[in-house]
Scaffold this motif. Structure first.
Motif, mmCIF file in Angstrom:
data_model
loop_
_atom_site.group_PDB
_atom_site.id
_atom_site.type_symbol
_atom_site.label_atom_id
_atom_site.label_comp_id
_atom_site.label_asym_id
_atom_site.label_seq_id
_atom_site.Cartn_x
_atom_site.Cartn_y
_atom_site.Cartn_z
ATOM 1 N N GLY A 60 -4.522 14.412 5.660
ATOM 2 C CA GLY A 60 -3.071 14.449 5.779
ATOM 3 C C GLY A 60 -2.384 13.105 5.623
ATOM 4 N N PHE B 163 -2.361 23.228 6.338
ATOM 5 C CA PHE B 163 -2.122 21.844 6.767
ATOM 6 C C PHE B 163 -1.085 21.164 5.876
ATOM 7 C CE2 PHE B 163 -4.107 17.435 7.443
ATOM 8 C CZ PHE B 163 -3.480 17.271 8.656
ATOM 9 N N ARG C 206 1.389 19.426 13.160
ATOM 10 C CA ARG C 206 0.499 18.532 12.441
ATOM 11 C C ARG C 206 -0.271 17.648 13.423
ATOM 12 N NH1 ARG C 206 0.901 17.677 6.904
ATOM 13 N NH2 ARG C 206 0.217 15.619 6.282
ATOM 14 N N ARG D 213 -4.220 17.463 14.137
ATOM 15 C CA ARG D 213 -4.915 16.186 13.964
ATOM 16 C C ARG D 213 -5.795 15.842 15.150
ATOM 17 N NH1 ARG D 213 -0.505 12.473 10.833
ATOM 18 N NH2 ARG D 213 -1.406 12.750 8.781
#
Lengths: 263, 267
Positions: free
Chosen positions: B57, B73, B81, B85
């Motif tokens: 990402g 994602f 997000r 993560r």
């Protein structure tokens, strides 16, 4: 001709892109500084205090020394003219007003740019080169929250605080030179200084220094995030950070001086 | 070796990434199954680093999707997000430890920022993570005081801090001597076996691939040219794969004429 227009257009587009990037950075910083803590997402208070000590307290020796010397210089330079009129006691007014309105905020800002603006760029730039910024992002830590917001808060507070101390030291420098070299009576000097202290001047000086702090921090951070390609890039952006900061400081100074001239 | 019954933990669908005119990733599609060591293999400029940056990402693709645990994602924003993560760890090529704080603080950092654990608990967890990678007792050192191999291990400890389900390694044995590099390979395998951790490893080192890979995905010029177990790839008749596995250089004459064409712009 077309080439010139083309180059001008490209330059304008580049400047626009820089403007957009800086605005995004500003909005991000402000939201992590003001809105996020209110929503309970936290603010790294300890880091901000550490940075305040680094930007403010640790800069006091050099700022103090330079401002004392500048006070001496203003006193002696103004005596050169005032002496001809027998008006040496007005040195005090001149030193006090120029320290508050102009010299103390400016010298403080320039010195902190050299000490800390460059350090911010170098630190963030090195972190970017070493993938440390990416590492923060992958860990789900926002670099703006983690790195920028505490520095910003510290810088915006540190510059005016140091400026206040710088004003006093500069007046002390003027006093020392007037009494020891020019031969003004110290009581006359102090009386004259007290008479010429005006709130408006202090406000101008401090408002300016807050904006100087904003400029130093944002330029430092922005240039740091711009670093590409290793150690050379860090050096280039650090130089550019100091030059841009000092340019902006003078520009902000001009704007406020003009504004207050009409007030 | 994992069986096919395991559901995919990462699904990459038709990923396209461009830098300006240049297409770096051109329709990359693959799946990583839960609990396997998935190696992305490719030469310089094959797009493997770009692929990894998209997977964690740090970049967004121009088109295509990345599903992690079934969630998209690529289109995710903000808090979702960050939540996702926390479930992934990444070990960077240069380890990317924060140089201004100690090794222990580096490992503790995600715990401090993402959890409300007591300081004493975090301290113990940090020690456990460092023990796990064979670095007991170095928590008070600064990253600059560690050797290259130790930094890599500390980087793995930090990636493991939040007990992730997926861990990404960028060139884990690059820049290390063969013995230390082999030690890192053993560690990657150990992490996978102990925690049933899904691991994605980007590398160009064949020795490392042989030691750790369950599945190998071969990239060339931004496309997947082969995917399967190491044995399957060794049997593949794709010329680039054979050349890569046999460590044969390009045909110099052909290279020279291509270079001349690129310079002159003539055919």
């Amino acid at each position: 001709m077309i080439a010139v227009v083309g180059r001008l257009g490209r330059w304008a587009l580049n400047q626009l892109a820089v403007g957009v990037q800086v605005s995004v950075l500003m909005v991000d910083t402000m939201s992590w500084l003001v809105i996020a803590p209110l929503r309970g997402k936290g603010f790294r208070f300890r880091s901000a205090v550490e940075h305040f000590v680094e930007f403010g307290v640790r800069s006091l020796p050099i700022v103090g020394m330079i401002c004392f010397l500048v006070g001496v210089i203003i006193a002696l330079q103004s005596s050169y003219t005032l002496d001809k009129w027998g008006a040496n006691r007005f040195i005090a007014a001149l030193v006090a007003v120029s320290a508050m309105r102009e010299m103390a905020p400016l010298m403080t800002a320039v010195l902190i740019t050299g000490r800390s603006g460059s350090a911010i760029t170098a630190e963030i730039g090195t972190m970017k080169v070493g993938e440390e910024i990416d590492a923060l992002k992958v860990m789900g830590l926002n670099p703006i929250k983690y790195l920028v917001a505490p520095k910003f808060a510290a810088m915006v507070l540190a510059v005016p605080c140091v400026t206040v101390i710088a004003i006093f030291i500069m007046i002390l420098g003027g006093l020392t030179a007037s009494v020891l070299v020019v031969g003004v009576d110290s009581r006359v000097y102090l009386d004259m200084t007290l008479q010429s202290l005006a709130e408006k001047d202090l406000v101008l000086g401090l408002v300016k220094s807050v904006f100087f702090g904003i400029a130093i921090c944002w330029v430092g951070v922005y240039r740091g995030l711009q670093v590409e390609g290793g150690a050379e890039g860090v050096g280039r952006q650090t130089t550019s950070s100091v030059v841009t900061s000092i340019f902006l400081i003078i520009l902000i100074d001009l704007v406020f001086t003009v504004l207050f001239y009409f007030v | 070796m994992m069986t096919d019954t395991h559901e995919p933990i990462i699904e990459v669908e038709n990923l396209v990434v461009r830098y300006g005119e240049h297409t770096v990733l051109d329709g990359v599609t693959f799946q990583v199954r839960r609990g396997e060591v998935f190696v992305i293999l490719g030469g310089s400029g094959s797009g493997k680093t770009t692929l990894l940056r998209n997977l964690v990402g740090l970049m967004r693709p121009d088109s295509g999707r990345i599903l992690i645990k079934g969630e998209d994602f690529t289109s995710m924003n903000g808090d979702d997000r960050i939540e996702l993560r926390k479930k992934i760890g990444m070990c960077f090529q240069g380890s990317a430890l924060l140089n201004s704080i100690s090794v222990g603080e580096n490992v503790a950092l995600p715990l401090r920022e993402h959890t409300k654990l007591e300081d004493s608990t975090i301290e113990i967890m940090t020690k456990i993570k460092l023990e796990l990678v064979g670095l007991g007792g170095v928590e008070d050192y600064l990253p600059s005081e560690l050797s290259g191999g130790m930094k890599k291990r500390a980087g793995i400890a930090r990636a493991m801090a939040m007990d992730p389900e997926i861990i990404f390694y960028d060139e884990p044995s690059a820049g290390l001597d063969p013995i230390v590099g082999a030690g890192i390979d053993v560690l990657i395998r150990k992490m996978q076996e102990t925690f049933q951790l899904s691991s994605v490893v980007v590398t160009h080192e064949m020795e490392s691939v042989k030691a750790i890979a369950d599945t190998v995905c071969m990239l060339q010029g931004g496309r997947v040219v082969g995917i399967g177990s190491l044995e399957e790839l060794e049997r593949a008749d794709h010329p680039y794969i054979q050349q890569f596995f046999a460590r044969r250089p390009y045909d110099e004459e052909a290279e020279d004429s291509a270079y001349a064409r690129a310079l002159t712009g003539l055919d």
